[in-house]
Scaffold this motif. Structure first.
Motif, short mmCIF file in Angstrom:
data_model
loop_
_atom_site.label_atom_id
_atom_site.label_comp_id
_atom_site.label_asym_id
_atom_site.label_seq_id
_atom_site.Cartn_x
_atom_site.Cartn_y
_atom_site.Cartn_z
N UNK A 1 24.16 22.38 -19.83
CA UNK A 1 24.19 21.45 -18.71
C UNK A 1 23.06 20.46 -18.82
N UNK A 2 22.84 19.66 -17.75
CA UNK A 2 21.78 18.63 -17.78
C UNK A 2 20.39 19.24 -17.94
N UNK A 3 19.58 18.57 -18.71
CA UNK A 3 18.20 18.99 -18.94
C UNK A 3 17.29 17.82 -18.61
N UNK A 4 16.34 18.03 -17.72
CA UNK A 4 15.41 16.97 -17.33
C UNK A 4 14.05 17.18 -17.98
N UNK A 5 13.49 16.09 -18.47
CA UNK A 5 12.14 16.08 -19.02
C UNK A 5 11.31 15.06 -18.25
N UNK A 6 10.12 15.46 -17.87
CA UNK A 6 9.24 14.59 -17.09
C UNK A 6 8.04 14.16 -17.92
N UNK A 7 7.58 12.95 -17.64
CA UNK A 7 6.32 12.50 -18.19
C UNK A 7 5.16 13.09 -17.42
N UNK A 8 3.94 12.79 -17.86
CA UNK A 8 2.76 13.38 -17.25
C UNK A 8 2.35 12.68 -15.96
N UNK A 9 2.89 11.50 -15.74
CA UNK A 9 2.57 10.74 -14.53
C UNK A 9 1.48 9.72 -14.77
N UNK A 10 1.58 8.61 -14.07
CA UNK A 10 0.57 7.57 -14.13
C UNK A 10 0.30 7.08 -12.70
N UNK A 11 -0.96 6.96 -12.37
CA UNK A 11 -1.35 6.64 -10.99
C UNK A 11 -1.29 5.13 -10.75
N UNK A 12 -0.62 4.77 -9.67
CA UNK A 12 -0.60 3.39 -9.20
C UNK A 12 -1.27 3.36 -7.83
N UNK A 13 -2.31 2.56 -7.72
CA UNK A 13 -3.03 2.43 -6.45
C UNK A 13 -2.97 0.98 -6.00
N UNK A 14 -2.45 0.77 -4.80
CA UNK A 14 -2.33 -0.58 -4.24
C UNK A 14 -3.31 -0.69 -3.09
N UNK B 1 0.83 -1.20 0.00
CA UNK B 1 0.00 0.00 0.00
C UNK B 1 0.87 1.26 0.00
N UNK B 2 2.06 1.18 0.59
CA UNK B 2 2.98 2.32 0.60
C UNK B 2 3.49 2.68 -0.79
N UNK B 3 3.31 1.80 -1.75
CA UNK B 3 3.75 2.08 -3.12
C UNK B 3 2.73 2.91 -3.88
N UNK B 4 1.57 3.15 -3.28
CA UNK B 4 0.55 3.97 -3.93
C UNK B 4 1.08 5.38 -4.15
N UNK B 5 1.04 5.82 -5.40
CA UNK B 5 1.60 7.13 -5.75
C UNK B 5 1.36 7.38 -7.23
N UNK B 6 1.62 8.60 -7.64
CA UNK B 6 1.72 8.92 -9.06
C UNK B 6 3.18 8.68 -9.46
N UNK B 7 3.38 7.88 -10.47
CA UNK B 7 4.72 7.53 -10.93
C UNK B 7 5.04 8.34 -12.18
#
Length: 118
Positions: free
Chosen positions: A103-116, A86-92
């Motif tokens: 220098x370094x450039x970070x790009x993020x995805x939109x996120x996907x919800x994981x519910x345990x 259940x502690x793994x529940x989060x938006x990934x």
């Protein structure tokens, strides 16, 4: 520029498994580190796992021996999550780091919800 699209989140019972995938497009040749992060309600975003273009892998202590990060090819990486709690529940979120002009450039995805569910 890099664009990221995640897939694979959902609802799973405790002890179950899920597989997340992240697909990159654009300047993928410049990506040197790919990773997964998560953010639970009320908490800060935290690292889950990363993999470099050279194959070096890092895991958060909380997911070691349960999660596996892998690369299918230069533009797709996955997170296999087993023995979910259940502690793994989060938006990934997947993240790609590349070396930009300044220098370094970070790009993020939109996120996907994981519910345990327990």
């Amino acid at each position: 520029q890099v664009q990221l699209v995640e897939s694979g989140g959902g609802l799973v019972q405790a002890g179950g498994s899920l597989r997340l995938s992240c697909s990159a497009s654009g300047s993928i040749f410049s990506i040197n580190t790919m990773g997964w992060y998560r953010q639970a309600p009320g908490k800060q975003r935290e690292l889950v796992a990363t993999i470099t273009s050279g194959g070096t892998i890092t895991y958060a202590d909380s997911v070691k021996d349960r999660f596996t990060i892998s690369r299918d090819n230069a533009n797709t990486w996955n997170l296999q999550m087993n023995s979910l709690k259940s502690d793994d529940t989060a938006v990934y979120y997947c993240k790609a780091r590349r070396l930009g002009t300044w220098g370094p450039v970070d790009t993020w995805g939109q996120g996907t919800l994981v519910t345990v569910s327990s």
